[in-house]
Motif scaffolding. Structure first.
Motif, PDB file in Angstrom:
ATOM      1  N   GLY A 140       0.629  -1.538  -0.422  1.00 17.75           N
ATOM      2  CA  GLY A 140      -0.015   0.081   0.067  1.00 17.75           C
ATOM      3  C   GLY A 140       1.205   1.964  -0.137  1.00 17.75           C
ATOM      4  N   THR A 141       0.109   2.477  -0.372  1.00 18.97           N
ATOM      5  CA  THR A 141       1.348   3.612  -0.178  1.00 18.97           C
ATOM      6  C   THR A 141       0.922   4.297   1.177  1.00 18.97           C
ATOM      7  OG1 THR A 141      -0.964   3.891  -1.607  1.00 18.97           O
ATOM      8  CG2 THR A 141       0.583   6.259  -0.539  1.00 18.97           C
ATOM      9  N   SER A 142       1.099   3.524   2.246  1.00 12.14           N
ATOM     10  CA  SER A 142       1.211   3.332   3.554  1.00 12.14           C
ATOM     11  C   SER A 142       2.273   3.191   3.484  1.00 12.14           C
ATOM     12  CB  SER A 142       0.050   2.546   4.229  1.00 12.14           C
ATOM     13  OG  SER A 142      -1.339   2.924   4.108  1.00 12.14           O
ATOM     14  N   GLU A 143       2.903   2.498   3.916  1.00 15.87           N
ATOM     15  CA  GLU A 143       4.264   1.422   3.897  1.00 15.87           C
ATOM     16  C   GLU A 143       5.317   1.943   3.388  1.00 15.87           C
ATOM     17  OE1 GLU A 143       5.269  -1.954   2.250  1.00 15.87           O
ATOM     18  OE2 GLU A 143       7.110  -2.363   3.529  1.00 15.87           O
TER      19      GLU A 143
ATOM     20  N   VAL B  62       4.554  13.869  -3.056  1.00 17.13           N
ATOM     21  CA  VAL B  62       2.941  14.238  -3.915  1.00 17.13           C
ATOM     22  C   VAL B  62       2.446  12.555  -3.938  1.00 17.13           C
ATOM     23  CG1 VAL B  62       1.678  14.876  -5.754  1.00 17.13           C
ATOM     24  CG2 VAL B  62       4.287  15.273  -5.109  1.00 17.13           C
ATOM     25  N   ASP B  63       1.466  12.590  -3.122  1.00 13.46           N
ATOM     26  CA  ASP B  63       0.773  11.592  -3.076  1.00 13.46           C
ATOM     27  C   ASP B  63      -0.543  11.346  -3.832  1.00 13.46           C
ATOM     28  OD1 ASP B  63      -1.058   9.694  -2.144  1.00 13.46           O
ATOM     29  OD2 ASP B  63      -1.262   9.970   0.568  1.00 13.46           O
ATOM     30  N   GLU B  64      -0.942  10.765  -4.634  1.00 13.44           N
ATOM     31  CA  GLU B  64      -1.595  10.393  -6.273  1.00 13.44           C
ATOM     32  C   GLU B  64      -2.410   9.147  -5.382  1.00 13.44           C
ATOM     33  OE1 GLU B  64       0.110  13.580  -9.552  1.00 13.44           O
ATOM     34  OE2 GLU B  64       0.185  10.934  -9.794  1.00 13.44           O
ATOM     35  N   ALA B  65      -2.777   8.631  -4.882  1.00 13.46           N
ATOM     36  CA  ALA B  65      -3.551   7.390  -3.978  1.00 13.46           C
ATOM     37  C   ALA B  65      -5.139   7.832  -4.883  1.00 13.46           C
ATOM     38  CB  ALA B  65      -4.096   7.803  -2.776  1.00 13.46           C
ATOM     39  N   TYR B  66      -5.864   8.923  -4.972  1.00 14.09           N
ATOM     40  CA  TYR B  66      -6.530   9.435  -5.966  1.00 14.09           C
ATOM     41  C   TYR B  66      -6.700   9.875  -7.034  1.00 14.09           C
ATOM     42  CZ  TYR B  66      -7.986   8.776  -1.073  1.00 14.09           C
ATOM     43  OH  TYR B  66      -8.690   8.611  -0.145  1.00 14.09           O
ATOM     44  N   GLY B  67      -5.074   9.468  -7.778  1.00  8.89           N
ATOM     45  CA  GLY B  67      -4.918  10.355  -9.167  1.00  8.89           C
ATOM     46  C   GLY B  67      -5.250   9.750 -10.000  1.00  8.89           C
TER      47      GLY B  67
ATOM     48  N   ARG C 119       1.911   6.565  -5.384  1.00 11.18           N
ATOM     49  CA  ARG C 119       0.285   5.831  -6.148  1.00 11.18           C
ATOM     50  C   ARG C 119       0.044   4.449  -4.813  1.00 11.18           C
ATOM     51  NH1 ARG C 119      -1.047   7.944 -11.389  1.00 11.18           N
ATOM     52  NH2 ARG C 119      -2.527   7.006 -10.790  1.00 11.18           N
ATOM     53  N   THR C 120      -1.242   4.062  -6.052  1.00 10.59           N
ATOM     54  CA  THR C 120      -2.284   2.480  -4.927  1.00 10.59           C
ATOM     55  C   THR C 120      -2.962   1.545  -5.917  1.00 10.59           C
ATOM     56  OG1 THR C 120      -2.711   1.884  -3.010  1.00 10.59           O
ATOM     57  CG2 THR C 120      -3.805   4.227  -3.948  1.00 10.59           C
ATOM     58  N   LEU C 121      -3.330   0.590  -5.648  1.00  7.22           N
ATOM     59  CA  LEU C 121      -3.945  -0.195  -6.531  1.00  7.22           C
ATOM     60  C   LEU C 121      -5.475  -0.136  -4.860  1.00  7.22           C
ATOM     61  CD1 LEU C 121      -1.891  -0.848  -7.829  1.00  7.22           C
ATOM     62  CD2 LEU C 121      -2.588  -2.993  -8.184  1.00  7.22           C
ATOM     63  N   SER C 122      -6.205   0.315  -4.666  1.00  7.47           N
ATOM     64  CA  SER C 122      -6.446   0.229  -3.094  1.00  7.47           C
ATOM     65  C   SER C 122      -7.601   1.169  -3.243  1.00  7.47           C
ATOM     66  CB  SER C 122      -5.461   0.858  -2.022  1.00  7.47           C
ATOM     67  OG  SER C 122      -5.079   0.419  -1.353  1.00  7.47           O
ATOM     68  N   LYS C 123      -7.240   2.126  -4.540  1.00  7.34           N
ATOM     69  CA  LYS C 123      -8.866   2.674  -5.187  1.00  7.34           C
ATOM     70  C   LYS C 123      -9.218   2.545  -6.188  1.00  7.34           C
ATOM     71  CE  LYS C 123      -7.875   4.701  -0.925  1.00  7.34           C
ATOM     72  NZ  LYS C 123      -7.997   4.935  -0.156  1.00  7.34           N
ATOM     73  N   ALA C 124      -8.267   3.129  -7.544  1.00  6.65           N
ATOM     74  CA  ALA C 124      -9.225   2.829  -8.333  1.00  6.65           C
ATOM     75  C   ALA C 124      -9.387   1.254  -9.394  1.00  6.65           C
ATOM     76  CB  ALA C 124      -8.472   3.872  -9.717  1.00  6.65           C
TER      77      ALA C 124
END
Ligand SMILES: Cc1ncc(COP(=O)(O)O)c(C=O)c1O
Length: 355
Positions: A78-81, A181-186, A208-213
């Protein structure tokens, strides 16, 4: 010159963990693994063996998705790590600080606290739709500001940083801070990703993350993208074998064309639902303000926040409440059309009766 020199000296000197060699078609008696496969093991790669220390194919697939070279990317839980790795790598405990906006994602503060790094916050204002001001962030920096976290789109306000402001930050902090730049919701945003600036700015890291989109929050998979030497630094401190085999395999599958096409369609559905919800909410007497949002949620101010939270909870709908500067606000994640209708029903009741 490189921002790697900003990292903690002992981390700059750290050699990556030397894991047991993994060579295909060999008898592996070098890692104290079991020689048999468990009956519950249903994966393509047998679970009696350790996963790759770093999942190379997954790294290539994520680099292709996020449009950078694989050497510029580290796969994280996750982006968290990635946030944790950055703060541990760059902030000396009790000495360095991070700079960020407020309100924003609380994980930056959380991991800064774990590392005993100070947090300098720049308040953004409801009156300017929580616009992110590069000048104010620059003013908040001192010589010990190792990391500047810019969440864009920002959680929970939905605001994005303007490209010229980001460039101002990158250029003015230059090799004195890493700009994250945290683009978790990019994927939900109409703005271009900061990834395209990576070739020009060695002090930029994009999350970036796979958690949202991609609807893969349960898989715990994200990525940090940056200069090759910064990524190598994060690689040196990340746990060996960080990504479990089942996660690697299911994420490889999720990055197939069919599922990416489906995810793209779903993102478009979420954006359409967000617009419908925003219009409907703005018409409700109990709603006093709906801010524009480039993410998959809306920040909404209401006349009687307790009544709204109680009514929704009694109807089995959970909203996020933060208090503090957002004492009269709730954050509403965009759900399915049915879920959003349930929310609107519940808010309609909150407008009519006291709970
Ligand atoms: C802005 C932001 N960054 C990162 C994360 C963490 O995401 P992940 O699931 O990739 O750890 C979240 C989760 O809500 C978030 O809102």
């Amino acid at each position: 010159m490189s921002v790697v020199k900003l990292a903690r000296p002992e981390i700059q000197a750290l050699k990556p963990y030397q894991a047991a060699e993994q060579v295909a078609d060999t008898v592996r008696l070098n890692a104290n693994e079991a020689s048999w496969t468990n009956g519950a093991d249903r994966f393509r790669r047998p679970l009696n063996r350790y996963p790759e220390v770093r999942p190379w194919r997954l790294r290539e697939a994520l680099a292709a998705r996020f449009d950078c070279r694989p050497e510029r990317l580290i796969v994280t839980r996750g982006t968290s790590e990635a946030i944790d790795l950055l703060i541990r790598a760059f902030c000396r405990a009790g000495e360095d600080n991070i700079v960020t906006t407020s309100p924003t994602f609380s994980m930056y503060r959380h991991y800064a606290t774990v590392q005993n790094a100070a947090v300098r916050e720049v308040t953004t204002s409801a009156d300017t739709d929580f616009a992110i001001d590069a000048g104010a962030l620059l003013d908040a920096c001192d010589e010990r500001s190792r990391l500047v976290f810019v969440c864009s789109p920002n959680n929970p306000t939905g605001a994005t940083i303007k490209r010229h402001s980001l460039i101002e930050l990158l250029e003015r902090r230059d090799e004195r801070s890493v700009i994250v730049v945290d683009e978790a919701y990019g994927e939900f945003s109409t703005e271009a990703s900061a990834v395209e600036l990576l070739a020009r700015y060695d002090n930029l890291v994009v999350l970036r993350t796979l958690s949202k989109a991609l609807a893969f929050a349960g898989a715990r998979c994200g990525a940090a993208l940056g200069a090759v030497d910064v990524i190598a630094l994060l690689d040196a401190i990340q746990a060996p074998y960080a990504m479990p085999t089942p996660v690697v395999e299911c994420v490889e599958d999720a990055l197939g064309d069919v599922w990416l096409t489906e995810a793209e369609r779903r993102v478009a559905d979420v954006v359409a639902e967000k617009n419908r919800l925003s219009t409907a909410l703005a018409k409700m007497p109990i709603v006093t303000r709906v801010w524009p949002s480039q993410a998959n949620f809306l920040l909404v101010a209401v006349a009687d926040v307790e009544r709204v939270l109680d009514r929704c909870r009694q109807d089995g709908v959970l909203l996020r409440y933060f208090g503090g500067d957002l004492a009269d606000c709730v954050r509403i994640s965009v759900g399915s059309a049915d879920e959003n209708d349930r929310l609107l029903d519940s808010l309609g009741k909150a407008c009519l009766h006291k709970v």
